[in-house]
Design an enzyme around this catalytic site. Structure first.
Site, PDB file in Angstrom:
ATOM      1  N   ASP A  12       0.846  -1.202   0.000  1.00 13.96           N
ATOM      2  CA  ASP A  12       0.000   0.000   0.000  1.00 13.96           C
ATOM      3  C   ASP A  12       0.877   1.247   0.000  1.00 13.96           C
ATOM      4  O   ASP A  12       2.046   1.200   0.386  1.00 13.96           O
ATOM      5  CB  ASP A  12      -0.967   0.023   1.193  1.00 13.96           C
ATOM      6  CG  ASP A  12      -0.270   0.127   2.550  1.00 13.96           C
ATOM      7  OD1 ASP A  12       0.793  -0.507   2.734  1.00 13.96           O
ATOM      8  OD2 ASP A  12      -0.794   0.830   3.435  1.00 13.96           O
ATOM      9  N   GLU A  24      -0.086  -0.961   5.886  1.00 13.50           N
ATOM     10  CA  GLU A  24       0.965  -0.389   6.736  1.00 13.50           C
ATOM     11  C   GLU A  24       0.756   1.104   6.937  1.00 13.50           C
ATOM     12  O   GLU A  24       0.917   1.626   8.036  1.00 13.50           O
ATOM     13  CB  GLU A  24       2.353  -0.658   6.129  1.00 13.50           C
ATOM     14  CG  GLU A  24       3.509  -0.429   7.103  1.00 13.50           C
ATOM     15  CD  GLU A  24       3.992   1.005   7.199  1.00 13.50           C
ATOM     16  OE1 GLU A  24       4.713   1.319   8.159  1.00 13.50           O
ATOM     17  OE2 GLU A  24       3.655   1.839   6.329  1.00 13.50           O
TER      18      GLU A  24
HETATM   19  N1  BES Z   1       8.540   3.156   5.590  1.00 13.56           N
HETATM   20  C1  BES Z   1       7.927   4.039   6.514  1.00 13.56           C
HETATM   21  C2  BES Z   1       8.730   4.152   7.815  1.00 13.56           C
HETATM   22  C3  BES Z   1       9.945   5.005   7.604  1.00 13.56           C
HETATM   23  C4  BES Z   1       9.802   6.369   7.534  1.00 13.56           C
HETATM   24  C5  BES Z   1      11.178   4.455   7.421  1.00 13.56           C
HETATM   25  C6  BES Z   1      10.902   7.163   7.288  1.00 13.56           C
HETATM   26  C7  BES Z   1      12.278   5.247   7.153  1.00 13.56           C
HETATM   27  C8  BES Z   1      12.133   6.605   7.080  1.00 13.56           C
HETATM   28  C9  BES Z   1       6.525   3.562   6.784  1.00 13.56           C
HETATM   29  O1  BES Z   1       5.851   3.197   5.598  1.00 13.56           O
HETATM   30  C10 BES Z   1       5.722   4.693   7.374  1.00 13.56           C
HETATM   31  O2  BES Z   1       5.492   5.660   6.690  1.00 13.56           O
HETATM   32  N2  BES Z   1       5.292   4.546   8.620  1.00 13.56           N
HETATM   33  C11 BES Z   1       4.362   5.450   9.220  1.00 13.56           C
HETATM   34  C12 BES Z   1       3.558   4.640  10.192  1.00 13.56           C
HETATM   35  C13 BES Z   1       2.205   5.181  10.510  1.00 13.56           C
HETATM   36  C14 BES Z   1       1.372   5.482   9.293  1.00 13.56           C
HETATM   37  C15 BES Z   1       1.467   4.257  11.438  1.00 13.56           C
HETATM   38  C16 BES Z   1       5.079   6.583   9.911  1.00 13.56           C
HETATM   39  O3  BES Z   1       6.223   6.421  10.387  1.00 13.56           O
HETATM   40  O4  BES Z   1       4.508   7.670   9.959  1.00 13.56           O
HETATM   41 MN    MN Z   2       6.988   1.997   4.402  1.00 14.27          MN
HETATM   42 MN    MN Z   3       5.168   5.100   4.573  1.00 15.34          MN
END
Ligand code: BES
Ligand code: MN
Ligand code: MN
Length: 454
Positions: free
Chosen positions: A88, A153
């Site tokens: 997603d 996710e």
């Molecule tokens: N892949 C990201 C996490 C991430 C962000 C890794 C920046 C490395 C650098 C993940 O898809 C994400 O965006 N996570 C969200 C989680 C939330 C929507 C519950 C986040 O961190 O905001």
């Molecule tokens: Mn991600």
């Molecule tokens: Mn993300």
């Protein structure tokens, strides 16, 4: 192993063409209108797992979006690796800032531009290609591999935890492998060993029972927007600390070893500020920028709305004002506990002139992978071989909600082998993924499976 690595190098162009097809599917998990695209995307991922040579591939329906599962378990006595990723993506707005349409992938300057390119389709796809190359060239895999690719996710993985609880045997594994984080810098092999957690709240203030003429009533009643602004302004103290009582109660302090490791990393505050277009950085007093973003908890307002936001002027005292406020958490903070502390605090500082509603939108536990774990060592060797450079260990300010759940329910640590870059505009217009890193990621993945077999 050389034949496998050569196979990967020789097939890079095919891999990119397939990735383009995946990137064309607008799998935006938060939008109802993309429900069909989510199913289509899950089917594409499942089909690619089958072509890669997985023995069993299945799409599981959930109350939300489908989960794709795949397995190849013909290496008895060898460890089992669960590859996790997400198909997603985030919404595309503001659409007019994209230089090319978000779901029409194009390559410019060695980078592929599309929504989901780096987060996480491009990164997740690396592992499908590495198992394919291994199976094609060697007739099998050196370890047992399971794939768990979800479609929720970006909305906090609501269906995945119940799915894991219901399928503990199916998902049983020794180690989880995830590529959904970033390299420390271009060309630098990196393993991430810490993720922050998240507590996402919404605060709604209601003042008068309807919007009022601001001339007739102005001065007599509380304006919910003014009041909300005052509340938000009180959420940090003068040292940049979060002013919610008890907020830091469970925070593990940064160890002196970690402080030293962070300070050894090449980092320019000036270049960082310049890249973001800000004149100076700010944050919690007494901590460096890397410490503030990786290992300290924070509170930020993500959005605020209420009253008149259209063109021109309208003289009105709004009835309502709302703010979306999130807190990034570090070990050992508990998002449920923090949500309660936050709600209690907001209610205690709000004046009687407004009604307050505080609700929790979603949460994620923070996570740490032990650097001493054998899988971290295997991943270190794999990435150093692929890149021909020494590894860097870092933490990450973002969150991957399910990582803590893997730890808790599957008792498996997560190796965070991210190949993205924080400058690749994830969640922003013009998201892209460096294709050199894409190729190196496929090689790192294959080398990791080989190392794990030892
Ligand atoms: N892949 C990201 C996490 C991430 C962000 C890794 C920046 C490395 C650098 C993940 O898809 C994400 O965006 N996570 C969200 C989680 C939330 C929507 C519950 C986040 O961190 O905001
Ligand atoms: Mn991600
Ligand atoms: Mn993300």
């Amino acid at each position: 192993m050389d034949v496998v690595l050569n196979h990967i190098k020789n097939n890079q162009l095919h891999y990119i063409e397939e990735l383009k097809e995946l990137l064309k599917i607008p799998s935006i998990s938060t939008q109802e209108e993309n429900k069909g695209d989510m199913q289509r995307c899950a089917e594409y991922v499942a089909a690619k797992l089958s072509t890669a040579g997985m023995d069993r591939v299945e799409i599981f329906q959930t109350p939300g979006h489908p989960i794709v599962y795949g397995e190849w378990l013909a290496a008895p006595g060898k460890p089992t690796i669960l590859v996790y990723g997400h198909y997603d993506v985030q919404p595309v707005d503001p659409i007019d800032l994209w230089e090319s349409p978000p779901f029409e992938p194009v390559i410019r300057d060695g980078k592929i531009f599309a929504r989901g390119a780096t987060d996480d389709k491009g990164q997740m796809y690396m592992h499908i290609k590495s198992v394919e190359a291994l199976i094609k060239e060697t007739g099998g895999l050196p370890v047992n591999v399971k794939f768990l690719i979800e479609g929720e996710e970006e909305i906090g993985s609501p269906s995945l935890e119940p799915f894991i609880k219901d399928h503990l045997d199916l998902l049983k594994c020794d180690v989880v492998l995830i590529s959904d984080t970033s390299l420390y810098a271009p060309g630098v092999p990196t393993l991430t060993y810490g993720l922050r957690g998240l507590c996402y709240m919404e605060v709604e203030l209601v003042g008068p029972n309807r919007d009022l003429h601001s001339g007739t009533f102005g001065g007599a009643v509380a304006n919910p927007i003014n009041t909300l602004a005052k509340i938000i302004a009180q959420l940090h103290d003068k040292n940049g600390k979060v002013a919610v009582p008890g907020f830091y109660g469970d925070v593990l302090p940064i160890t002196s070893l970690e402080k030293k490791n962070f300070s050894r990393l090449k980092f320019s505050e000036k270049a960082y500020a310049k890249n973001l277009g800000v004149a100076e950085l700010q944050g919690e007093k007494g901590y460096s920028t890397l410490e503030r973003t990786w290992a300290r908890p924070t509170l930020d307002c993500n959005g605020i709305f209420g009253g008149f936001t259209g063109q021109g002027a309208k003289t009105v005292i709004p009835s309502k004002a709302t703010a979306k406020i999130s807190m990034r958490l570090v070990p050992n903070q508990d998002p449920k506990k923090i949500a309660k502390l936050f709600e209690k605090h907001i209610k205690s500082i709000a004046p009687k002139s407004v009604k307050v509603k505080v609700s929790s939108l979603h949460g994620a536990y923070p996570a740490i992978t032990p650097l001493e774990h054998a899988a971290t060592k295997a991943a270190t060797i794999a990435m150093e071989k692929a890149f021909g450079k020494k590894i860097v260990y870092m933490r990450e300010g973002g969150s991957i909600p399910i990582v803590a759940t893997f730890d808790k329910l599957l008792k498996a640590p997560s190796v965070l082998m991210g190949l993205g870059l924080n400058t690749e505009n994830l969640h922003s217009p013009n998201e892209h993924f460096n294709l050199t890193h894409f190729g190196l990621g496929i090689q790192s993945s294959a080398l990791f499976f080989e190392e794990m077999a030892k």
